[in-house]
Write a protein that holds these residues in place. Structure first.
Motif, PDB file in Angstrom:
ATOM      1  N   UNK A  37       0.822  -1.201   0.000  1.00 15.40           N
ATOM      2  CA  UNK A  37       0.000   0.000   0.000  1.00 15.40           C
ATOM      3  C   UNK A  37       0.855   1.250   0.000  1.00 15.40           C
ATOM      4  N   UNK A  38       0.372   2.188  -0.741  1.00 17.16           N
ATOM      5  CA  UNK A  38       1.039   3.493  -0.703  1.00 17.16           C
ATOM      6  C   UNK A  38      -0.034   4.561  -0.532  1.00 17.16           C
ATOM      7  N   UNK A  39       0.185   5.434   0.414  1.00 17.90           N
ATOM      8  CA  UNK A  39      -0.810   6.459   0.719  1.00 17.90           C
ATOM      9  C   UNK A  39      -0.191   7.831   0.559  1.00 17.90           C
ATOM     10  N   UNK A  40      -0.885   8.745  -0.047  1.00 15.87           N
ATOM     11  CA  UNK A  40      -0.390  10.116  -0.124  1.00 15.87           C
ATOM     12  C   UNK A  40      -1.610  11.042  -0.195  1.00 15.87           C
ATOM     13  N   UNK A  41      -1.314  12.316  -0.119  1.00 15.39           N
ATOM     14  CA  UNK A  41      -2.399  13.294  -0.148  1.00 15.39           C
ATOM     15  C   UNK A  41      -2.338  14.081  -1.450  1.00 15.39           C
ATOM     16  N   UNK A  42      -3.462  14.266  -2.049  1.00 14.01           N
ATOM     17  CA  UNK A  42      -3.528  15.105  -3.249  1.00 14.01           C
ATOM     18  C   UNK A  42      -4.969  15.553  -3.411  1.00 14.01           C
ATOM     19  N   UNK A  43      -5.143  16.663  -4.061  1.00 19.20           N
ATOM     20  CA  UNK A  43      -6.496  17.181  -4.322  1.00 19.20           C
ATOM     21  C   UNK A  43      -7.286  17.302  -3.025  1.00 19.20           C
ATOM     22  N   UNK A  44      -6.593  17.604  -1.975  1.00 20.38           N
ATOM     23  CA  UNK A  44      -7.287  17.834  -0.718  1.00 20.38           C
ATOM     24  C   UNK A  44      -7.869  16.596  -0.079  1.00 20.38           C
ATOM     25  N   UNK A  45      -7.408  15.437  -0.491  1.00 21.92           N
ATOM     26  CA  UNK A  45      -7.943  14.231   0.115  1.00 21.92           C
ATOM     27  C   UNK A  45      -6.874  13.151   0.148  1.00 21.92           C
ATOM     28  N   UNK A  46      -7.191  12.080   0.820  1.00 24.98           N
ATOM     29  CA  UNK A  46      -6.214  11.002   0.914  1.00 24.98           C
ATOM     30  C   UNK A  46      -6.342  10.058  -0.272  1.00 24.98           C
ATOM     31  N   UNK A  47      -5.234   9.681  -0.865  1.00 22.36           N
ATOM     32  CA  UNK A  47      -5.215   8.728  -1.974  1.00 22.36           C
ATOM     33  C   UNK A  47      -4.517   7.460  -1.493  1.00 22.36           C
ATOM     34  N   UNK A  48      -5.188   6.348  -1.746  1.00 19.64           N
ATOM     35  CA  UNK A  48      -4.620   5.079  -1.299  1.00 19.64           C
ATOM     36  C   UNK A  48      -4.468   4.144  -2.481  1.00 19.64           C
ATOM     37  N   UNK A  49      -3.256   3.644  -2.656  1.00 18.60           N
ATOM     38  CA  UNK A  49      -2.998   2.709  -3.754  1.00 18.60           C
ATOM     39  C   UNK A  49      -2.584   1.365  -3.169  1.00 18.60           C
ATOM     40  N   UNK A  50      -3.380   0.346  -3.478  1.00 15.77           N
ATOM     41  CA  UNK A  50      -3.036  -0.995  -3.015  1.00 15.77           C
ATOM     42  C   UNK A  50      -2.676  -1.829  -4.235  1.00 15.77           C
ATOM     43  N   UNK A  51      -1.529  -2.473  -4.174  1.00 15.17           N
ATOM     44  CA  UNK A  51      -1.069  -3.256  -5.328  1.00 15.17           C
ATOM     45  C   UNK A  51      -0.784  -4.670  -4.883  1.00 15.17           C
ATOM     46  N   UNK A  52      -1.272  -5.605  -5.657  1.00 12.48           N
ATOM     47  CA  UNK A  52      -0.932  -7.000  -5.363  1.00 12.48           C
ATOM     48  C   UNK A  52       0.413  -7.282  -5.997  1.00 12.48           C
ATOM     49  N   UNK A  53       1.350  -7.571  -5.195  1.00  9.96           N
ATOM     50  CA  UNK A  53       2.678  -7.800  -5.759  1.00  9.96           C
ATOM     51  C   UNK A  53       3.544  -6.570  -5.546  1.00  9.96           C
ATOM     52  N   UNK A  54       4.541  -6.426  -6.383  1.00 18.24           N
ATOM     53  CA  UNK A  54       5.495  -5.344  -6.197  1.00 18.24           C
ATOM     54  C   UNK A  54       4.990  -4.045  -6.797  1.00 18.24           C
ATOM     55  N   UNK A  55       5.457  -2.995  -6.198  1.00 23.34           N
ATOM     56  CA  UNK A  55       5.087  -1.666  -6.673  1.00 23.34           C
ATOM     57  C   UNK A  55       6.347  -0.929  -7.066  1.00 23.34           C
ATOM     58  N   UNK A  56       6.650  -0.876  -8.329  1.00 24.47           N
ATOM     59  CA  UNK A  56       7.875  -0.205  -8.751  1.00 24.47           C
ATOM     60  C   UNK A  56       7.846   1.273  -8.363  1.00 24.47           C
ATOM     61  N   UNK A  57       9.001   1.820  -8.044  1.00 21.76           N
ATOM     62  CA  UNK A  57       9.058   3.205  -7.570  1.00 21.76           C
ATOM     63  C   UNK A  57       8.557   4.170  -8.629  1.00 21.76           C
ATOM     64  N   UNK A  58       8.913   3.921  -9.849  1.00 21.46           N
ATOM     65  CA  UNK A  58       8.484   4.823 -10.908  1.00 21.46           C
ATOM     66  C   UNK A  58       6.972   4.890 -10.998  1.00 21.46           C
ATOM     67  N   UNK A  59       6.318   3.768 -10.693  1.00 23.22           N
ATOM     68  CA  UNK A  59       4.862   3.753 -10.786  1.00 23.22           C
ATOM     69  C   UNK A  59       4.246   4.678  -9.754  1.00 23.22           C
ATOM     70  N   UNK A  60       4.772   4.655  -8.558  1.00 21.62           N
ATOM     71  CA  UNK A  60       4.229   5.529  -7.514  1.00 21.62           C
ATOM     72  C   UNK A  60       4.334   6.983  -7.930  1.00 21.62           C
TER      73      UNK A  60
END
Lengths: 477, 258, 173
Positions: free
Chosen positions: B16-39
């Protein structure tokens, strides 16, 4: 120029007085005049077609060409195009009845009015196609029935409701103008119905703003349509309202003499100020409103029956029904309001140096005026008058005198009509060429009852006279 | 039912990767690996759109347009295209979805977040990340499946108790997007277009659709437009919907019924 | 009508229409404005504005004069095969307000549609639910929190996110 009959006060109007040029120059001058008019006709025709084409082209240029991928889209786009064409045609129609001087001087207002009616049919058809195609197109795309599309639009949009009302009103106007229907009720009723066109146009405007791209900001369409609509409105206001009001106030016309000419007709002489600025020519007509309580609401289109002077104009009116009956007893001193002058049944329509004038019934009146105001060398003009009885030969004495003075031949075709032809039985089988062998190189002016005129025009075609040399004036409303 | 209980191992399988944008919380859950460039790409998708369209950023293009100092015709191509998209949706929903605020100023918030989600999703796919669940402020777009092959399941918040779940939706390839529109969080931010009895008005609408923009726009439109808009939407798009009425009842399609 | 007049009018009309057509089909406006590579989202967004928006109750339905919207059916093409996946750009369909297109990526045998057409290519993979029926709370499908991986609710602000269910999920992960 010749003297005018009957004796009038004032000098001949400068608009119609011109020295007769030498015969050679006359031919050239008239040919040039004819060519210029043809050019004007060409330009107006191209302009009219271009406006219609332009309204569609703007749609195409704006990406309309990409909207034909599916059946629903294609039908919708056709519906839009139908609406655009109908709107453009509507503007052209209005311009044709706006009495724009250049249109009058090119087509003649009577032609313009009949073209208005012809285009009107196309416009109503286009409107109906617009509605039906759009309904079908939306239904295809949205996969719902046309009825549901309609009720959906009806429920959602007041603009749409007004547009439907506008269509219904215009359909009523169209139907009421159909010849078969029109004859059944009085002119005033027809006119009142016709006026609702303006209300219908107003009712259709909201949906053009909210449901179409016509007035989208920043688009060329917006400029185009605003210009077109503005020009149309301005022309109507200027030439149908403002100008006639100014004319009436400037010239202050009053009836000065009402003289019987035959058992069922009178000549009405009208006097005013500064009639030279009115610019009327012999052969033209004006809309006359005699300002009495009974007559003020009835405009009558009557042709001048003599060349106007700078102080007087004369019309000759035959008793043909309720309106004209009252005019037989018009009182001198009655004030008159006018619209006009209109019409190209004048010297301005000449294209050749020879001329044949053919009149029947009260159509003889403008023939008489034309005889006085148009130019020809002796021997190069023939006048033919048709009447059932001698009483119907209105103004024949004046005509005889003018013909004698100017060297024009005169033929009187009196008596019963020979079958469906335009001549009397005593002249049965005669053609225009029999009266004027050179008629193919002459202008032919025809004025009289419509059915009879059709017969004359048919004969003119048979004689091989080019259509551009044949001039007629009709007063069907 | 609280989520803190239950089987965390399911969730633990995802990065999981969580960050804030557009005034709200964004949560990205990935099954498997999450390449840095993708984040970075996902964050960038939100940032760039926010820079252009945020009405809370005084130097953004959207602010200039909303204040009418910049006419739409002179705005950037992206702005114009987004504006046109919002307009089209406004038309499709019969005006229930609006691209303007009541004062007439342009407000494209309704589509911008969903566009960002969509763009972020494309970025992930472009980098070969195929099994993910992206949640931006309550709008969810999924792709593929969880690590063990089970589909992504999206819980729907109970409008009367925001710490509990009302129901859930199982995403699929056909319905990967879920969006919820409601009045309970930010107050009445949706302007109603149709008269309805107070207890029949919707307080929360959840839409599952094949596409996130569709889901987001329709959730907003149905909330504003009420039952009429709901029925129209169901006729024209394949959707799953559950709408919560103020009076406590629901209008739900089959997927949300037990 | 003289021949001269007829041909002049015809030429003018045809010329004007052709110019309009030419402008309309220039700049590739007939095709999608998508990115060329396979996985691009292919929803075209039109340049230029449609009619001014009506506010208030009478929201009208606009006729399809949005510019730049794409044409209808182009047949499917396969492009952009990266390792183990192929992208199929499906047929584009235009509806009354614009058009959408399906772009499907097939990865290891699994189909992942990115965007969706109003009328899907085969029509069978997507069912249209026609009815939303009144439902009591007790009849609503219950959530199985064990299965839930994400939470959808009305948009929450950054502050409220921290206390939201989604945040709880994220923390567990």
């Amino acid at each position: 120029m010749s003297t005018t009959y009957p004796t009038t006060i004032g000098r001949p109007s400068p608009a119609t007085t011109h020295p007769t040029p030498a015969p050679g120059r006359l031919a050239a001058a008239y040919r040039r005049q004819g060519a210029r008019r043809e050019l004007r006709r060409d330009l107006l025709t191209v302009a009219g077609w271009s406006i219609v084409a332009g309204s569609v082209a703007l749609f195409l240029a704006d990406g309309g060409m990409t909207q034909f991928g599916t059946i629903g889209d294609a039908v919708t786009s056709l519906g839009i195009i139908a609406g655009l064409v109908a709107t453009a045609l509507m503007c052209l129609m209005l311009l044709l009845t706006a009495r724009v001087p250049v249109i009058d001087q090119t087509l003649g207002q009577d032609r313009a009015t009949s073209l208005h009616a012809t285009i009107g049919r196309g416009m109503v058809f286009g409107l109906l196609a617009h509605g039906v195609l759009l309904l079908l197109g939306y239904s295809f795309t949205g996969r719902i029935t046309p009825i549901k599309t309609f009720t959906g639009l009806w429920a959602d949009s007041t603009d749409f409701r007004w547009a439907v009302l506008a269509t219904a009103m215009l359909a009523v106007v169209g139907i009421s103008s159909m010849v078969a229907v029109r004859r059944k009720y009085p002119y005033e009723a027809w006119f009142a119905i016709h006026l609702t066109t303006y209300a219908a146009i107003a009712a259709s405007l909201p949906h053009q703003f909210s449901m179409s791209g016509l007035f989208a900001e920043g688009k060329l369409e917006r400029t185009f349509w605003m210009l077109l609509l503005f020009a149309t409105g301005a022309a109507m206001l200027a030439f149908r309202v403002i100008l006639p009001v100014i004319s009436t106030l400037t010239h202050r016309l009053t009836v000065t003499a009402v003289t019987p000419v035959g058992p069922d007709a009178v000549s009405i002489e009208v006097t005013g100020r500064k009639l030279d600025t009115l610019g009327a020519r012999g052969g033209q007509w004006l809309n006359w409103r005699f300002l009495t309580p009974a007559l003020a609401l009835q405009p009558h289109p009557f042709s001048l029956s003599a060349d106007p002077t700078d102080r007087t104009m004369r019309i000759t009116v035959r008793d043909l029904g309720a309106g004209t009956a009252r005019l037989q007893h018009l009182k001198p001193g009655t004030k008159v309001a006018v619209e006009g002058p209109y019409g190209m049944f004048t010297d301005a329509a000449r294209t050749r140096d020879k001329v044949v004038l053919v009149g029947a019934g009260i159509g003889i009146a403008p023939i008489r005026a034309l005889l006085e105001s148009t130019s020809f060398a002796p021997g190069h003009a023939v006048v033919i008058l048709r009447a059932h009885t001698a009483d119907e030969l209105y103004l024949v004495d004046e005509i005889r005198t003018l013909c004698a003075q100017r060297g024009a031949g005169l033929h009187l075709l009196v008596g019963p009509r020979a079958w469906d032809s335009w001549v009397s039985t005593s002249y049965a089988g005669a053609q225009l060429t029999d009266f004027a062998p050179w008629v193919r190189e002459a202008d032919v002016f025809v004025c009289g009852p419509n059915a009879w005129m059709d017969a004359v025009l048919a004969n003119a075609r048979e004689c091989g006279i080019p259509a551009s040399q044949v001039h007629d004036e009709r007063f069907t409303w | 039912m609280s989520v803190a209980e239950g089987a965390p191992d399911r969730v633990r399988g995802a990065t999981r990767h969580v960050f804030t944008a557009m005034g709200t919380g964004i949560s990205l859950a990935v099954a498997g690996d999450l390449p840095a460039g993708a984040v970075a790409a996902v964050e960038d998708a939100f940032e760039t759109l926010d820079d252009r369209f945020s009405l809370y950023k005084p130097e953004s293009e959207a602010t200039a347009v909303a204040r009418r100092v910049l006419p739409v015709e002179q705005a950037s191509r992206e702005f114009q295209e987004t504006y046109a998209l919002a307009e089209r949706w406004s038309v499709r929903t019969g005006g229930a979805f609006r691209s303007h605020r009541p004062d007439g100023s342009v407000d494209l918030n309704g589509v911008v977040k969903a566009l960002a989600i969509r763009r972020a999703g494309e970025a992930l796919l472009a980098r070969g990340v195929t099994d993910w669940c992206l949640n931006a402020g309550g709008d969810v777009l999924t792709n593929g499946a969880q690590g063990d092959g089970m589909p992504w399941v999206v819980g729907i918040v109970d409008p009367t108790d925001r710490q509990a779940l009302l129901t859930q939706f199982t995403c699929s390839a056909a319905y990967p997007a879920v969006a919820t529109s409601g009045t309970t969080e930010r107050g009445e931010h949706v302007w109603r277009t149709h008269e309805e009895l107070p207890e029949r008005q919707f307080v929360q609408v959840t839409v599952a659709a094949p596409d996130i923009v569709t889901a987001d726009v329709l959730a907003t439109a149905i909330l504003a437009g009420g039952q009429a808009t709901l029925e129209r939407a169901l006729e024209q798009w394949p959707l799953h919907v559950i709408a919560a009425e103020a009076g406590g009842g629901f209008l739900a399609t089959e997927a949300f019924r037990a | 009508m003289s021949t001269r007049r007829t041909s002049a009018a015809a030429l003018a009309s045809v010329g004007i229409l052709a110019t309009g057509w030419g402008i309309g089909t220039a700049h590739g406006k007939t095709l999608t404005s998508t990115t060329a590579t396979g996985t691009g989202a292919s929803t075209t967004t039109a340049a230029g504005t449609t009619s001014k928006t009506t506010t208030g109750a009478a929201a009208g339905t606009t006729s399809g004069t949005t510019s730049g919207t794409t044409t209808g059916t182009t047949s499917g093409t396969t492009s952009g095969s990266t390792a183990g996946s192929a992208t199929y750009v499906g047929s584009r369909q235009s509806d009354r307000w614009g058009s959408l297109q399906v772009t499907v990526t097939v990865t290891s045998g699994k189909i992942t549609p990115i965007t969706y057409t109003t009328t899907a290519g085969d029509g069978k993979s997507l069912s249209i639910e026609a009815r939303a029926t009144p439902t009591l709370k007790s009849e609503v499908l219950a959530a199985q929190s064990a299965q839930v991986s994400s939470v959808s609710g009305a948009t929450y602000t950054s502050a409220k996110y921290l206390t939201s269910l989604q945040s709880a999920l994220d923390q567990i992960g």
